[in-house]
Structures are given as C-alpha cells and as structure tokens.
Design an enzyme around this catalytic site. Structure first.
Site, PDB file in Angstrom:
ATOM      1  N   HIS A  22       0.947  -1.597  -0.224  1.00 28.91           N
ATOM      2  CA  HIS A  22      -0.069  -0.062   0.215  1.00 28.91           C
ATOM      3  C   HIS A  22       0.845   1.100  -0.177  1.00 28.91           C
ATOM      4  CE1 HIS A  22      -3.862   2.554   1.805  1.00 28.91           C
ATOM      5  NE2 HIS A  22      -2.928   3.265   1.015  1.00 28.91           N
ATOM      6  N   HIS A  55       1.595   4.723  -2.276  1.00 32.22           N
ATOM      7  CA  HIS A  55       0.977   5.795  -3.677  1.00 32.22           C
ATOM      8  C   HIS A  55       2.748   6.739  -3.756  1.00 32.22           C
ATOM      9  CE1 HIS A  55      -3.628   5.298  -2.521  1.00 32.22           C
ATOM     10  NE2 HIS A  55      -3.030   5.018  -1.129  1.00 32.22           N
ATOM     11  N   GLU A  90     -11.010   3.587   6.249  1.00 27.88           N
ATOM     12  CA  GLU A  90      -9.670   4.533   7.161  1.00 27.88           C
ATOM     13  C   GLU A  90     -10.815   5.111   7.592  1.00 27.88           C
ATOM     14  OE1 GLU A  90      -7.768   6.571   4.032  1.00 27.88           O
ATOM     15  OE2 GLU A  90      -5.835   7.002   5.148  1.00 27.88           O
ATOM     16  N   ASP A 124       2.027   3.871   3.034  1.00 24.56           N
ATOM     17  CA  ASP A 124       1.050   4.961   2.608  1.00 24.56           C
ATOM     18  C   ASP A 124       1.712   6.089   1.326  1.00 24.56           C
ATOM     19  OD1 ASP A 124      -1.777   5.209   1.357  1.00 24.56           O
ATOM     20  OD2 ASP A 124      -2.155   6.439   3.610  1.00 24.56           O
ATOM     21  N   ASP A 125       1.692   7.528   2.221  1.00 24.36           N
ATOM     22  CA  ASP A 125       2.397   8.182   1.587  1.00 24.36           C
ATOM     23  C   ASP A 125       3.730   9.059   2.489  1.00 24.36           C
ATOM     24  OD1 ASP A 125       0.854   8.941  -0.616  1.00 24.36           O
ATOM     25  OD2 ASP A 125      -0.801   8.381   1.364  1.00 24.36           O
ATOM     26  N   HIS A 184      -9.633   0.893  -1.042  1.00 25.80           N
ATOM     27  CA  HIS A 184      -9.154   2.096  -0.450  1.00 25.80           C
ATOM     28  C   HIS A 184     -10.789   1.620   0.796  1.00 25.80           C
ATOM     29  CE1 HIS A 184      -5.386   3.546  -1.322  1.00 25.80           C
ATOM     30  NE2 HIS A 184      -5.030   4.128  -0.422  1.00 25.80           N
TER      31      HIS A 184
HETATM   32  N1  HPA Z   1      -6.678   7.281   1.634  1.00 28.45           N
HETATM   33  C1  HPA Z   1      -7.331   8.035  -0.146  1.00 28.45           C
HETATM   34  N2  HPA Z   1      -6.474   8.264  -0.969  1.00 28.45           N
HETATM   35  C2  HPA Z   1      -5.406   8.314  -0.199  1.00 28.45           C
HETATM   36  C3  HPA Z   1      -4.439   7.932   0.575  1.00 28.45           C
HETATM   37  C4  HPA Z   1      -4.820   7.553   1.179  1.00 28.45           C
HETATM   38  O1  HPA Z   1      -4.481   6.758   2.957  1.00 28.45           O
HETATM   39  N3  HPA Z   1      -3.497   8.522  -0.607  1.00 28.45           N
HETATM   40  C5  HPA Z   1      -3.166   8.782  -0.681  1.00 28.45           C
HETATM   41  N4  HPA Z   1      -4.402   8.471  -2.093  1.00 28.45           N
HETATM   42 ZN    ZN Z   2      -3.958   4.969   0.653  1.00 31.58          ZN
END
Ligand code: HPA
Ligand code: ZN
Length: 339
Positions: free
Chosen positions: A14, A16, A197, A275-276, A194
C-alpha cells in the site's frame, strides 16, 4: 528488535507513488518545469505537513503532484522510492498511482506510464526489487471519469496488475464504482479498494461484496463490527494497514490506540505499509518501528506481519515460498520460534 526489523525481507502493498514526493524533489521538479510554488523554501513546505484528517492531506498531496509533468519526472520519483526500498530491504512492492491527477492537468497517460515502467524495470535490474503496478481511480471524481481512465489504460493492460480506489472516502462509497470494477474483473485483473480508513465498516462489506476485492486498503474500522472481524479472520482477506498514516491523519489518537495488535491477535491477515511516506513521517521500517513501540509487539508478531505481507502479495507461488523461507531463516537467527 531494531536489527530484526532491518534484516527481515519486507514487502510493501500500500504505497502511493505520488506520496513518496519529498519536499526537496517538489522544489527540484518545479524548477525543472518552470512552475511557481506557493512556498518560499523546502522547510516552509515541510512545516505545512500537519493534517487534521484525510481531506486536509489530500489537498496538499494533489497540489504538490502538479510538479510531475514528464516521463522523466515520474522516473525520478519512482527510482528514488526504489532506492529507499533497497536501503530498507523491501524486496517486493506493489505500487499505486493516480493517473486522473495527472491527465486532468493535461499530462498524457503515456508519459506517466513510461516513466513509472522504466523505473520499475531499472529497480529490478539494479536491486532485484520485484514490483506490481496498480492503477487507482479517484473516488471523489465521477464514474464517467473512471470509465474514461479505464479506456486510456486499455493499451497498457499487459503492464498493469490490478486496479484500486482511493481519495476522499466519506460520501464516496465503493458501490459508486461497482460497474467499472465489474468490467475490470471481466478483463481478468484483480481489484482492491481503500475502505474503512475514515469511512464506516459498512464500506468494507461493500468493497468485499460489490467490488469483490482481493485486499482491503486500510480497513481499520473493521474493529467496529464483530461479524466483519470474524469474516475477515476466516477468509484471511488481507488488510493493508498504514500505521503512521493513521496517526498523522488522526484516524487514531496515539499509536498505543492503534488496532493493529488486536487485528493480528484476532487472526486477520494484516500487513504493514507506509501509504504516503514523504508526508507521514517515515517509510516502511519506520512504520514497523512505530508499531513495535506503540503496541509493545513481540518479535514473533513482527515476523508474522512480514509473513502476512508475503501471503497477501501478488508474487508467484515460487517467489512466495522463497521469501517465506528467507523470513523464517532470519527469525530463527533472532531466536524467534516456529511460526
Ligand atoms: N486514503 C485515500 N486516498 C489516498 C490516500 C489515503 O490514505 N493516500 C493517497 N491517496
Ligand atoms: Zn492509501
């Protein structure tokens, strides 16, 4: 524990790629592409990385992505992430990208694909990192826009391994994309989404039942629904959990409140991911470390998380057995018993 985490071969599921855009690279690409930035310095940009929820992050994330214009930009971005993978012993990575963020600004789909693919090939050659590429539809945009993106992607289907769904979750349930995802599955590609969250546990059920996902991205709100927890434990449908992301986007108050340990002990196939990482304060190793510190995880649990990553991945069966054996070997060397 520090050396165990460092030495374990790790898998990331996961991630991006636009979320690996470090402030220094934002400035370098802006200069290269003659784009004016609203921040005076790298430090000023970095200090803007204080988020109250998912949307406050997405606003900055999409704004920064505007410096990515050419295949070379996407190549540089991806190769920098793969070098980081090499340093952290990430041996396999399954990468999300958001083409609509770029095509909406007039960047051709082919520029994005060419840059990403060239870097992934280079990562395999240079560091033997295997990878998969997953195209994410932006759920805040229309179904029509997703259809158009799928059409643009069709000439590239042999280099895409799956499709996902990301961006602002609240008010954009998985079922909004049920027809597009049905078409993707007809084309023979696996899907992920996703869900859970910021959105409710009900969105996880929807992703499972309406989209027929192979994994849930995040999925931490499953803790609100005992029946869902049982279903996930029974099926071992994987969750790609992102601890530092959850902390920075205030999905959890502190790392000690994170449900990862509960989910793991309940028998779910939970995995650790970043994630990021440019935005949330750390790459994969930092996410493992934060979990261990916040939740007092045992060495055995850390090894189990690494093994779950292999199980949940889309590697070949041969590759999976290879990495499981490697992980077991490192575990034994650290005195962790049979798992
Ligand atoms: N959630 C939803 N969209 C996203 C995320 C996330 O954590 N990171 C990058 N786009
Ligand atoms: Zn994500």
């Amino acid at each position: 524990m520090e050396t165990l985490i460092a030495e374990l071969p790790k898998v990331e599921l996961h991630l991006h790629i636009e979320g690996t855009l470090e402030p220094e690279l934002v400035f370098a690409l802006a200069r290269r592409n003659h784009i004016e930035l609203p921040w005076g310095s790298v430090e000023a940009l970095r200090s803007a990385y204080r988020f109250t929820d998912l949307q406050s992050f997405l606003d900055l994330y999409y704004q920064n992505a505007a410096v990515l214009c050419t295949a070379r930009d996407f190549f540089d971005l991806t190769l920098a992430y793969l070098e980081r993978c090499h340093q952290e012993k990430i041996v396999h990575t399954e990468i999300f990208f958001d083409p609509q963020t770029h095509t909406e600004r007039g960047v051709p789909f082919s520029e994005v694909m060419e840059g990403l693919l060239e870097a992934l090939d280079e990562g395999q050659r240079r560091w033997q990192i295997s990878s998969r590429l997953i195209l994410c539809f932006l759920r805040h945009l229309s179904e029509e826009s997703a259809w158009q993106t799928l059409t643009e992607a069709e000439p590239w289907l042999d280099r895409l391994h799956g499709f996902g769904l990301d961006s602002g979750e609240r008010g954009n349930p998985p079922e909004k994309f049920a027809r597009v995802f049905a078409r993707v599955r007809e084309l023979g590609l696996p899907v992920v989404a996703h869900a859970g969250e910021e959105g409710p546990a009900g969105y996880i059920w929807q992703a499972m039942e309406r989209l027929q996902v192979r994994r849930i991205d995040h999925g931490v709100r499953a803790i609100d629904d005992p029946e869902l927890l049982e279903a996930l434990a029974r099926s071992r449908l994987p969750l790609t959990v992102c601890p530092l992301s959850n902390l920075r986007l205030q999905v959890v108050k502190t790392m000690s409140d994170h449900p990862m340990r509960h989910l793991l002990e309940h028998g779910l196939c939970v995995t650790v991911n970043s994630d990021d990482p440019a935005y949330f304060g750390g790459y994969l190793t930092a996410n493992y470390r934060a979990l261990v510190e916040g939740l007092s995880l045992s060495a055995g649990q850390v090894v189990q998380l690494a093994l779950n990553g292999v199980e949940a991945s889309w590697m070949s069966d041969g590759q999976k057995s290879h990495w499981c054996e490697q992980i077991q070997g490192i575990a034994r060397a650290h005195g962790v018993g049979n798992l």
